[in-house]
Design a protein around this motif. Structure first.
Motif, PDB file in Angstrom:
ATOM      1  N   PHE A 300      -4.278  -5.803  -4.454  1.00 25.70           N
ATOM      2  CA  PHE A 300      -3.221  -4.974  -3.865  1.00 25.70           C
ATOM      3  C   PHE A 300      -2.490  -4.199  -4.967  1.00 25.70           C
ATOM      4  O   PHE A 300      -2.271  -2.980  -4.862  1.00 25.70           O
ATOM      5  CB  PHE A 300      -2.240  -5.865  -3.110  1.00 25.70           C
ATOM      6  N   LEU A 301      -2.125  -4.889  -6.037  1.00 31.44           N
ATOM      7  CA  LEU A 301      -1.408  -4.251  -7.138  1.00 31.44           C
ATOM      8  C   LEU A 301      -2.275  -3.202  -7.832  1.00 31.44           C
ATOM      9  O   LEU A 301      -1.789  -2.127  -8.211  1.00 31.44           O
ATOM     10  CB  LEU A 301      -0.953  -5.302  -8.140  1.00 31.44           C
ATOM     11  N   ASP A 302      -3.565  -3.508  -8.009  1.00 28.99           N
ATOM     12  CA  ASP A 302      -4.470  -2.543  -8.638  1.00 28.99           C
ATOM     13  C   ASP A 302      -4.583  -1.274  -7.802  1.00 28.99           C
ATOM     14  O   ASP A 302      -4.672  -0.168  -8.345  1.00 28.99           O
ATOM     15  CB  ASP A 302      -5.849  -3.160  -8.839  1.00 28.99           C
ATOM     16  N   ALA A 303      -4.557  -1.431  -6.495  1.00 27.02           N
ATOM     17  CA  ALA A 303      -4.607  -0.262  -5.610  1.00 27.02           C
ATOM     18  C   ALA A 303      -3.353   0.581  -5.772  1.00 27.02           C
ATOM     19  O   ALA A 303      -3.402   1.818  -5.787  1.00 27.02           O
ATOM     20  CB  ALA A 303      -4.768  -0.712  -4.157  1.00 27.02           C
ATOM     21  N   MET A 304      -2.209  -0.059  -5.914  1.00 28.78           N
ATOM     22  CA  MET A 304      -0.968   0.662  -6.158  1.00 28.78           C
ATOM     23  C   MET A 304      -0.998   1.392  -7.492  1.00 28.78           C
ATOM     24  O   MET A 304      -0.505   2.521  -7.616  1.00 28.78           O
ATOM     25  CB  MET A 304       0.221  -0.298  -6.139  1.00 28.78           C
ATOM     26  N   ALA A 305      -1.567   0.737  -8.500  1.00 29.33           N
ATOM     27  CA  ALA A 305      -1.551   1.289  -9.853  1.00 29.33           C
ATOM     28  C   ALA A 305      -2.383   2.559  -9.979  1.00 29.33           C
ATOM     29  O   ALA A 305      -2.209   3.327 -10.937  1.00 29.33           O
ATOM     30  CB  ALA A 305      -2.047   0.243 -10.847  1.00 29.33           C
ATOM     31  N   LEU A 306      -3.275   2.808  -9.034  1.00 25.42           N
ATOM     32  CA  LEU A 306      -4.081   4.034  -9.060  1.00 25.42           C
ATOM     33  C   LEU A 306      -3.235   5.271  -8.788  1.00 25.42           C
ATOM     34  O   LEU A 306      -3.658   6.390  -9.068  1.00 25.42           O
ATOM     35  CB  LEU A 306      -5.212   3.940  -8.032  1.00 25.42           C
ATOM     36  N   GLN A 307      -2.046   5.069  -8.248  1.00 25.23           N
ATOM     37  CA  GLN A 307      -1.196   6.181  -7.840  1.00 25.23           C
ATOM     38  C   GLN A 307       0.020   6.288  -8.749  1.00 25.23           C
ATOM     39  O   GLN A 307       0.484   5.299  -9.303  1.00 25.23           O
ATOM     40  CB  GLN A 307      -0.748   5.973  -6.396  1.00 25.23           C
ATOM     41  N   ASP A 308       0.535   7.501  -8.860  1.00 24.50           N
ATOM     42  CA  ASP A 308       1.793   7.720  -9.561  1.00 24.50           C
ATOM     43  C   ASP A 308       2.919   7.633  -8.546  1.00 24.50           C
ATOM     44  O   ASP A 308       2.816   8.178  -7.443  1.00 24.50           O
ATOM     45  CB  ASP A 308       1.818   9.095 -10.231  1.00 24.50           C
ATOM     46  N   GLY A 309       3.995   6.960  -8.888  1.00 20.01           N
ATOM     47  CA  GLY A 309       5.105   6.844  -7.962  1.00 20.01           C
ATOM     48  C   GLY A 309       4.841   5.809  -6.888  1.00 20.01           C
ATOM     49  O   GLY A 309       3.969   4.949  -7.014  1.00 20.01           O
ATOM     50  N   SER A 310       5.592   5.891  -5.805  1.00 23.10           N
ATOM     51  CA  SER A 310       5.459   4.914  -4.728  1.00 23.10           C
ATOM     52  C   SER A 310       4.138   5.074  -3.992  1.00 23.10           C
ATOM     53  O   SER A 310       3.500   6.128  -4.038  1.00 23.10           O
ATOM     54  CB  SER A 310       6.631   5.052  -3.746  1.00 23.10           C
ATOM     55  N   SER A 311       3.731   3.991  -3.301  1.00 24.27           N
ATOM     56  CA  SER A 311       2.445   3.964  -2.622  1.00 24.27           C
ATOM     57  C   SER A 311       2.634   3.744  -1.131  1.00 24.27           C
ATOM     58  O   SER A 311       3.451   2.915  -0.716  1.00 24.27           O
ATOM     59  CB  SER A 311       1.569   2.830  -3.181  1.00 24.27           C
ATOM     60  N   ALA A 312       1.853   4.463  -0.328  1.00 19.84           N
ATOM     61  CA  ALA A 312       1.875   4.284   1.122  1.00 19.84           C
ATOM     62  C   ALA A 312       0.983   3.108   1.503  1.00 19.84           C
ATOM     63  O   ALA A 312      -0.105   2.927   0.952  1.00 19.84           O
ATOM     64  CB  ALA A 312       1.392   5.551   1.818  1.00 19.84           C
ATOM     65  N   ALA A 313       1.454   2.294   2.439  1.00 23.13           N
ATOM     66  CA  ALA A 313       0.699   1.116   2.862  1.00 23.13           C
ATOM     67  C   ALA A 313      -0.682   1.505   3.383  1.00 23.13           C
ATOM     68  O   ALA A 313      -1.671   0.805   3.134  1.00 23.13           O
ATOM     69  CB  ALA A 313       1.480   0.355   3.929  1.00 23.13           C
ATOM     70  N   ASN A 318      -6.656   1.534   2.678  1.00 22.84           N
ATOM     71  CA  ASN A 318      -7.929   2.246   2.551  1.00 22.84           C
ATOM     72  C   ASN A 318      -8.653   1.853   1.265  1.00 22.84           C
ATOM     73  O   ASN A 318      -9.875   1.657   1.257  1.00 22.84           O
ATOM     74  CB  ASN A 318      -7.689   3.757   2.564  1.00 22.84           C
ATOM     75  N   ILE A 319      -7.899   1.760   0.178  1.00 21.74           N
ATOM     76  CA  ILE A 319      -8.511   1.401  -1.104  1.00 21.74           C
ATOM     77  C   ILE A 319      -9.044  -0.032  -1.066  1.00 21.74           C
ATOM     78  O   ILE A 319     -10.125  -0.319  -1.581  1.00 21.74           O
ATOM     79  CB  ILE A 319      -7.478   1.554  -2.243  1.00 21.74           C
ATOM     80  N   MET A 320      -8.300  -0.917  -0.407  1.00 22.48           N
ATOM     81  CA  MET A 320      -8.711  -2.320  -0.320  1.00 22.48           C
ATOM     82  C   MET A 320      -9.713  -2.564   0.803  1.00 22.48           C
ATOM     83  O   MET A 320     -10.282  -3.658   0.891  1.00 22.48           O
ATOM     84  CB  MET A 320      -7.484  -3.214  -0.065  1.00 22.48           C
ATOM     85  N   THR A 321      -9.914  -1.559   1.638  1.00 24.47           N
ATOM     86  CA  THR A 321     -10.686  -1.707   2.884  1.00 24.47           C
ATOM     87  C   THR A 321     -10.174  -2.914   3.672  1.00 24.47           C
ATOM     88  O   THR A 321     -10.950  -3.792   4.080  1.00 24.47           O
ATOM     89  CB  THR A 321     -12.200  -1.838   2.601  1.00 24.47           C
ATOM     90  N   GLY A 354       6.637  -1.157 -16.715  1.00 21.04           N
ATOM     91  CA  GLY A 354       5.465  -1.493 -17.513  1.00 21.04           C
ATOM     92  C   GLY A 354       4.341  -2.116 -16.720  1.00 21.04           C
ATOM     93  O   GLY A 354       3.212  -2.210 -17.215  1.00 21.04           O
ATOM     94  N   LEU A 355       4.605  -2.530 -15.478  1.00 22.27           N
ATOM     95  CA  LEU A 355       3.571  -3.210 -14.696  1.00 22.27           C
ATOM     96  C   LEU A 355       2.448  -2.255 -14.317  1.00 22.27           C
ATOM     97  O   LEU A 355       1.270  -2.602 -14.412  1.00 22.27           O
ATOM     98  CB  LEU A 355       4.193  -3.831 -13.442  1.00 22.27           C
ATOM     99  N   ARG A 356       2.776  -1.032 -13.896  1.00 22.91           N
ATOM    100  CA  ARG A 356       1.741  -0.062 -13.518  1.00 22.91           C
ATOM    101  C   ARG A 356       0.819   0.233 -14.698  1.00 22.91           C
ATOM    102  O   ARG A 356      -0.419   0.209 -14.568  1.00 22.91           O
ATOM    103  CB  ARG A 356       2.399   1.231 -13.026  1.00 22.91           C
ATOM    104  N   THR A 362      -5.570  -2.843 -18.137  1.00 20.69           N
ATOM    105  CA  THR A 362      -6.438  -4.007 -17.999  1.00 20.69           C
ATOM    106  C   THR A 362      -7.598  -3.725 -17.048  1.00 20.69           C
ATOM    107  O   THR A 362      -8.668  -4.326 -17.172  1.00 20.69           O
ATOM    108  CB  THR A 362      -5.641  -5.233 -17.505  1.00 20.69           C
ATOM    109  N   ALA A 363      -7.391  -2.821 -16.089  1.00 19.08           N
ATOM    110  CA  ALA A 363      -8.469  -2.478 -15.165  1.00 19.08           C
ATOM    111  C   ALA A 363      -9.582  -1.721 -15.879  1.00 19.08           C
ATOM    112  O   ALA A 363     -10.763  -1.833 -15.537  1.00 19.08           O
ATOM    113  CB  ALA A 363      -7.927  -1.646 -14.013  1.00 19.08           C
TER     114      ALA A 363
END
Length: 365
Positions: A300-313, A318-321, A354-356, A362-363
């Protein structure tokens, strides 16, 4: 001049940036005594945002007003520990026998065990009542602070709140301050003592304004005789993102670099300080926060990190299928863990600086 910055959990910083006035209601409550609203306070915020520092500030204020303070972290059995502390205070303040080694303690039916001598088998509530009446006679009272309420079963927290409510109803001078992650506070307010706790003052800590960080840095560096340009001070302040722990880390390493360079800071020194602070933040905060999450949480976090700024659920799903109910489940889990936070309807963002970047690095490693 010694380095004034304190990048250690709970250590008092040289300047409580952006926190002015937050404890005014609490201090006024100390002056008013039993039943004052400010004596019941809940402090919330993300990891490293300064909750423990605020508790320490409240304890110092209570001490200056002559109130006794019991400070505990919410580890299992902490309620019995408060009982031990109250017993010691009773023996110090009262006319009873001199302090003895505590060998057993009964906590008013809470199923907790520490130890209290057989001749002093008074229950938790009776001990608290005795202490509060002794303090009341001296014109003061007792403040109990509990940190990290997210780290313990809510039963003990609820039981403590119920006992404090009982003392307040009796007109006894007691204050209670909790600190924890927002999710833990929300859960606590759903317990049986919710009506009582919902009357508490809520201090929701957020990032400090960058302008305030810049002003604080400028003042402290000037007082320390450090020669640094306003532009570099602003760059350093921006690097903190207004996050209290990073404010202390960046300031600490800037001071260290200045000491190496005859109390001057140039661009390379500032950049080394910022990099060192970010590495330390990654080690102490980011990696620690990720240490006990599941593989699905990480996905879930890796899917968020692909985006800049906030992420839509929906995009995360979709990324996690993953189906919406699965996304919702892990969203709640990660908010509860203090790793992410709501960023508006259907959106989330990272709660830790720093989390993003760490997830991205690491990915790709």
């Amino acid at each position: 001049m010694r380095n004034p910055f304190k990048p250690t959990a709970g250590a008092t910083p040289p300047d409580l940036i952006g926190r002015a006035g937050l404890l005014d209601e609490f201090e006024y409550g100390l002056q008013q005594g039993s039943g004052a609203p400010g004596l019941l306070t809940i402090i919330t915020g993300s990891r490293g945002i300064g909750k423990t520092v605020m508790l320490s500030a409240a304890e110092r204020i209570a001490g200056t007003h002559g109130w006794a303070v019991i400070s505990r972290t919410a580890n299992p059995g902490f309620l019995a520990g408060i009982g031990d502390d109250m017993l010691r205070l009773v023996e110090e303040l009262g006319d009873g026998p001199p302090t003895r080694k505590i060998t057993a303690f009964s906590a008013a039916g809470f199923g907790l065990t520490t130890q209290l001598p057989q001749e002093r088998s008074a229950d938790w509530r009776r001990t608290g009542n005795e202490l509060l009446r002794l303090l009341d006679a001296k014109g003061t009272g007792l403040v109990i602070t509990i940190d990290e309420i997210h780290a313990v079963d809510r039963t003990e927290i609820s039981q403590l709140a119920a006992e404090v409510q009982h003392f307040i109803r009796d007109g006894l001078p007691i204050g209670l301050i909790f600190a924890g992650l927002p999710s833990a506070v929300s859960d606590l307010l759903n317990e049986g003592v919710a009506t009582f706790l919902r009357r508490a003052d809520r201090i929701n800590l957020h990032e400090a304004a960058i302008a305030e960080v810049t002003a604080s840095y400028s003042e402290l560096f000037s007082e320390g005789g450090i020669d640094v340009s306003p532009g570099l001070v602003s760059e350093a302040a921006e690097a903190t993102e207004g996050y209290p722990f990073l404010i202390q880390l960046v300031g600490y390493y800037l001071w260290l670099e200045a000491g190496k360079a005859n109390w001057k800071l140039d661009e390379s020194g500032v950049h080394r300080a910022i990099s060192a602070a970010q590495r330390r933040n990654t080690l102490v905060v980011v990696e620690s926060a990720l240490s006990d999450i599941s593989d699905k949480d990480r996905e879930f976090l890796d899917a968020m990190a692909l985006q800049d700024g906030s992420s839509a659920a929906g995009l995360i799903g979709n990324i996690m299928t993953a189906k919406p109910n699965v996304v919702s489940k892990y969203r709640k889990r990660l908010i509860a863990a203090g790793l992410i936070e709501s960023a508006g309807y259907g959106r989330v963002d990272f709660a830790i600086p720093g989390l993003r970047q760490y997830l991205r690095e690491t990915a790709s490693a």
